[in-house]
Design an enzyme around this catalytic site. Structure first.
Site, short mmCIF file in Angstrom:
data_model
loop_
_atom_site.label_atom_id
_atom_site.label_comp_id
_atom_site.label_asym_id
_atom_site.label_seq_id
_atom_site.Cartn_x
_atom_site.Cartn_y
_atom_site.Cartn_z
N GLY A 137 0.85 -1.26 0.10
CA GLY A 137 -0.01 -0.06 0.00
C GLY A 137 0.75 1.36 0.05
O GLY A 137 2.08 1.44 -0.20
N ALA A 138 0.18 2.27 0.50
CA ALA A 138 0.82 3.87 0.21
C ALA A 138 1.13 3.85 -1.12
O ALA A 138 2.53 4.23 -1.46
CB ALA A 138 2.03 3.95 1.37
N LEU A 139 0.55 3.78 -1.99
CA LEU A 139 0.77 3.55 -3.37
C LEU A 139 1.14 4.75 -4.18
O LEU A 139 0.85 5.92 -3.77
CB LEU A 139 -0.44 3.22 -4.26
CG LEU A 139 -1.07 1.41 -3.87
CD1 LEU A 139 -2.07 1.36 -4.96
CD2 LEU A 139 0.04 0.46 -3.89
N ARG B 87 8.50 4.98 1.77
CA ARG B 87 9.11 5.60 2.88
C ARG B 87 9.71 6.83 2.52
O ARG B 87 10.26 7.71 3.51
CB ARG B 87 10.30 4.51 3.44
CG ARG B 87 9.78 3.29 3.81
CD ARG B 87 10.76 2.47 4.32
NE ARG B 87 10.37 1.36 5.38
CZ ARG B 87 10.36 0.08 4.95
NH1 ARG B 87 10.69 -0.29 3.58
NH2 ARG B 87 9.97 -0.72 5.75
N GLN C 248 12.58 -3.31 -9.81
CA GLN C 248 13.92 -3.57 -9.70
C GLN C 248 14.28 -2.69 -8.64
O GLN C 248 15.33 -2.92 -8.16
CB GLN C 248 14.38 -3.01 -11.15
CG GLN C 248 16.01 -3.15 -11.09
CD GLN C 248 16.79 -2.13 -11.99
OE1 GLN C 248 16.10 -1.83 -13.12
NE2 GLN C 248 17.75 -1.67 -11.76
N GLY D 107 5.45 4.37 -8.85
CA GLY D 107 6.31 3.29 -8.92
C GLY D 107 5.34 1.83 -9.01
O GLY D 107 5.50 1.21 -9.95
N HIS D 108 4.14 1.72 -8.05
CA HIS D 108 3.67 0.82 -7.88
C HIS D 108 2.75 0.69 -9.20
O HIS D 108 2.39 -0.14 -9.66
CB HIS D 108 2.62 0.74 -6.68
CG HIS D 108 3.44 0.97 -5.48
ND1 HIS D 108 3.47 1.94 -4.49
CD2 HIS D 108 3.98 -0.33 -4.72
CE1 HIS D 108 4.04 1.60 -3.42
NE2 HIS D 108 4.18 0.19 -3.34
N GLN E 134 15.18 -8.77 -3.59
CA GLN E 134 13.90 -9.24 -3.40
C GLN E 134 13.24 -10.03 -4.86
O GLN E 134 13.02 -11.12 -4.80
CB GLN E 134 12.75 -8.27 -3.04
CG GLN E 134 11.42 -8.86 -3.44
CD GLN E 134 10.33 -7.54 -2.62
OE1 GLN E 134 10.21 -7.32 -1.42
NE2 GLN E 134 9.77 -6.94 -3.54
P1 AMP Z 1 6.23 -2.54 -1.46
O1 AMP Z 1 4.69 -1.84 -1.43
O2 AMP Z 1 7.15 -1.46 -1.15
O3 AMP Z 1 6.26 -3.58 -1.18
O4 AMP Z 1 6.35 -2.48 -3.06
C1 AMP Z 1 5.34 -3.26 -4.01
C2 AMP Z 1 5.95 -3.52 -5.31
O5 AMP Z 1 6.33 -2.26 -5.97
C3 AMP Z 1 7.33 -4.05 -5.12
O6 AMP Z 1 7.47 -5.17 -6.29
C4 AMP Z 1 8.63 -3.07 -5.31
O7 AMP Z 1 9.98 -3.43 -5.82
C5 AMP Z 1 7.62 -2.16 -6.40
N1 AMP Z 1 8.31 -0.75 -6.22
C6 AMP Z 1 8.29 -0.09 -5.11
N2 AMP Z 1 8.99 1.25 -5.56
C7 AMP Z 1 9.26 1.14 -6.95
C8 AMP Z 1 9.61 1.96 -7.90
N3 AMP Z 1 10.08 3.22 -7.34
N4 AMP Z 1 9.51 1.68 -9.12
C9 AMP Z 1 9.19 0.55 -9.44
N5 AMP Z 1 8.60 -0.37 -8.75
C10 AMP Z 1 8.67 -0.22 -7.48
#
Ligand code: AMP
Length: 303
Positions: free
Chosen positions: A39-41, A195, A156, A44-45, A161
């Protein structure tokens, strides 16, 4: 004439039977793209979700702040939670289904089994965050078993991960294709992250130093006459850039690693490829980022 824009209706599953029922109602010949998130989309998400909608018949996203991947003293309690806003974004992107389970729905009362990617507890990021990789592998394995997607997309941005999860589906014969998507960045190069909201104004400006430092390391290898350098030289190049920014309060690690399994390399060359990654603190905020050297792009993206 009125143009009818057909919006898909976002359905929300808060428990596992509902999620399974939705999945079971889909024709097996249709493809399902899945994007797991905490969440906190941000954009990037959304880039992962947009890609999933382009490449699949149906798209499922999940929002779950997974407690088992946080260690004591990390930010589980203050991790940003913006569910209503997230759902609005998912609606605008024509996502079909969002899985929004509670912690007890996912973990029950006394789970006995989990996924333990032992080698990853030894890589730099794993040593700094002891529960992280076992927590991530376990939750993604569970989500794959519940959602049963055709393809799942990961950024990426969290390169170790991604490499771990690609290996996990291979090692454990999980029938899901794991694809990487490029890191989305702010205009000054800072990798987008949920974050980043922790950064104050000065720290936010200072934070763009991280990708510049990583780029200096990449250049050391890619622009050398042989296309090959010692990792120490690459790391020194990155350290020299970071030293220019007084708000960098800690360099947790700078790593030059194999794109196959994140094991550390003593030398890097463009032919075999390498992942250069780092974790630093700006003020009290931890930032991670990475860039790919040479053929690592082909290994990670497959083209
Ligand atoms: P998270 O909510 O942080 O667990 O991220 C969920 C997905 O979004 C994971 O596959 C992350 O690698 C991807 N993600 C997070 N930040 C970015 C970004 N700046 N660009 C591309 N993908 C991202």
């Amino acid at each position: 004439m009125l143009q009818m824009v057909q919006k898909r209706f976002l359905q929300i599953a808060r428990n596992i039977p509902e999620m399974r029922q939705f999945r079971n109602n889909l024709e097996r010949s249709k493809t399902v793209g899945f994007v797991p998130t905490m969440g906190a989309l941000h954009s990037g998400h959304l880039s992962l979700i947009e890609r999933a909608t382009k490449e699949n018949d149906f798209v499922i996203a999940s929002i779950f702040v997974n407690p088992t991947q946080f260690s004591a003293g990390e930010d589980l309690d203050k991790y940003p939670r913006t569910v209503e806003k997230d759902l609005e974004m998912l609606r605008s992107l024509n996502v079909n289904y969002v899985f929004l389970p509670s912690t007890s729905e996912i973990y029950g009362t006394n789970p006995l089994c989990h996924v333990e990617p032992a080698a990853f507890s030894k890589i730099y990021e794993g040593a700094k965050r002891p529960n992280f990789f076992s927590g991530v592998a376990t939750i993604v394995c569970k989500l794959f078993n519940i959602v049963q997607p055709t393809v799942s997309y990961f950024g990426q941005k969290d390169i170790s991960q991604f490499i771990l999860l690609r290996r996990m589906v291979d090692d454990l014969n999980i029938p899901v294709i794991v694809k990487a998507s490029p890191t989305l960045r702010e205009a000054d190069g800072l990798a987008m992250s949920s974050r980043n909201v922790y950064l104050n104004e000065k720290e936010r400006v200072a934070s763009s130093i991280l990708v510049k430092a990583l780029q200096a390391a990449v250049d050391t290898c890619e622009l050398s006459s042989t296309g090959s350098t010692s990792s120490t030289e690459m790391i020194d190049a990155a350290r020299n850039i970071l030293a220019q920014e007084p708000l960098v309060s800690e360099i947790q690690y700078i790593s030059v690693a194999s794109p196959h399994d994140m094991s550390e390399l003593s030398t890097a060359n463009t032919q075999d490829g390498a992942v250069i990654s780092a974790a630093i603190k700006v003020g009290s905020v931890r930032l991670i980022d990475n860039l790919l050297v040479g053929q690592a792009k082909k290994i990670i993206y497959g083209f």
